[in-house]
Design an enzyme around this catalytic site. Structure first.
Site, PDB file in Angstrom:
ATOM      1  N   LYS A  62      -3.015  -3.722 -25.783  1.00 23.32           N
ATOM      2  CA  LYS A  62      -3.923  -3.451 -26.900  1.00 23.32           C
ATOM      3  C   LYS A  62      -3.166  -3.507 -28.226  1.00 23.32           C
ATOM      4  O   LYS A  62      -2.020  -3.059 -28.318  1.00 23.32           O
ATOM      5  CB  LYS A  62      -4.551  -2.065 -26.685  1.00 23.32           C
ATOM      6  CG  LYS A  62      -5.614  -1.663 -27.704  1.00 23.32           C
ATOM      7  CD  LYS A  62      -6.194  -0.304 -27.322  1.00 23.32           C
ATOM      8  CE  LYS A  62      -7.240   0.173 -28.303  1.00 23.32           C
ATOM      9  NZ  LYS A  62      -7.828   1.479 -27.890  1.00 23.32           N
ATOM     10  N   SER A  65     -12.773   1.659 -27.682  1.00 24.80           N
ATOM     11  CA  SER A  65     -12.097   0.759 -28.599  1.00 24.80           C
ATOM     12  C   SER A  65     -11.201  -0.277 -27.935  1.00 24.80           C
ATOM     13  O   SER A  65     -10.751  -1.230 -28.570  1.00 24.80           O
ATOM     14  CB  SER A  65     -11.245   1.583 -29.575  1.00 24.80           C
ATOM     15  OG  SER A  65     -10.220   2.282 -28.882  1.00 24.80           O
ATOM     16  N   SER A  93     -12.341   5.507 -24.883  1.00 21.67           N
ATOM     17  CA  SER A  93     -11.943   4.134 -25.205  1.00 21.67           C
ATOM     18  C   SER A  93     -11.320   3.355 -24.061  1.00 21.67           C
ATOM     19  O   SER A  93     -11.065   2.160 -24.195  1.00 21.67           O
ATOM     20  CB  SER A  93     -10.978   4.140 -26.396  1.00 21.67           C
ATOM     21  OG  SER A  93     -11.640   4.546 -27.568  1.00 21.67           O
TER      22      SER A  93
END
Length: 252
Positions: free
Chosen positions: A78, A148, A172
């Site tokens: 990420k 997210s 997330s």
């Protein structure tokens, strides 16, 4: 050859020398080339560097009697997880062009494991409620991938990697995993170091992973977890690996 369905299956092929790191990587490069134009899960791809690393691992594997847990495994991280020499922008124009001088602890660990970084996956801005990325759901382009950790979950749903790293402060990891039909691991707070990860809420942030099975999640956890003197939440916790068991070991 078709792509191994799980990290565990890929590891078994590597251990038996039935597949080389370069051959394994190429399976996932093909998947990326097929799926990424629609899914848009990646902020940065570094496939040339990944190929170069895999070729080096082709030579190294012959010298090893026992492979590290994640040796030769293609993965994504990420884009709030710092990567030395590779842009880390946290989904924000504020950090556009930012290239960290040092890796996050989890990336350092994965380098030591000889895992192969494919690139950085998309995130909502600073892993919060800011600008959403262009990423689509891996199964239906008209649906959200969740956030997210949008790109990490979508990349796994589209089988573009064997595991991806995400983070969770509230939902997330669990939310995008559910939306994209993949397995999620949000480890107990403090079990995986957060050093080098842009914070959202330091007392709530977790680093975790997306995989295709619970067995794979245990492998990733065992590779990443352990004390880190640079993380106040992780500093004093002893290493406690998960028992890795196949679904065949469980009966109702």
């Amino acid at each position: 050859m078709t792509s191994p369905d799980t990290l565990t299956a890929a590891r078994a092929l590597l251990e038996s020398r039935s597949i080389s790191p370069s051959e394994l990587l190429q399976e996932y490069v093909r998947n990326i080339e097929a799926a990424e134009p629609q899914v848009k899960a990646w902020k940065v791809l570094r496939l040339d560097e990944a190929r170069e690393q895999a070729r080096a691992l082709d030579r190294k594997i012959s010298t090893l009697q026992q492979l590290p847990l994640l040796f030769g495994i293609p993965y994504g991280a990420k884009d709030i997880i710092c990567t030395q020499g590779i842009p880390t922008e946290a989904g924000s124009r504020v950090l556009q062009g930012h290239i960290p001088d040092e890796d996050a602890t989890v990336i350092k660990i994965l380098k030591g494991q000889d895992a192969v970084l494919l690139g950085k996956t998309t995130t909502t801005e600073f892993a919060n409620l800011g600008n959403p990325p262009p990423t689509t759901n891996a199964w239906n382009a008209g649906h959200t991938p969740g956030g997210s950790s949008s790109g990490s979950a979508a990349a796994m749903g589209a089988r573009m990697a064997l595991f991806t790293l995400g983070t969770q402060t509230a939902g997330s990891i669990s939310r995008p995993a559910a939306f994209n039909g993949v397995t999620a691991l949000k480890a107990t707070f403090g079990r995986i170091s957060k050093t080098g990860v842009y914070p959202c809420g330091r007392s709530l942030d977790h680093v975790g992973a997306f995989t295709h099975s619970v067995e794979d999640s245990a492998l990733v956890f065992n590779a990443l977890s352990g004390p880190d003197p640079t993380d106040e939440a992780t500093r004093y916790l002893p290493y406690q690996p998960l028992s890795i068991r196949s679904h065949k070991d469980y009966t109702l």
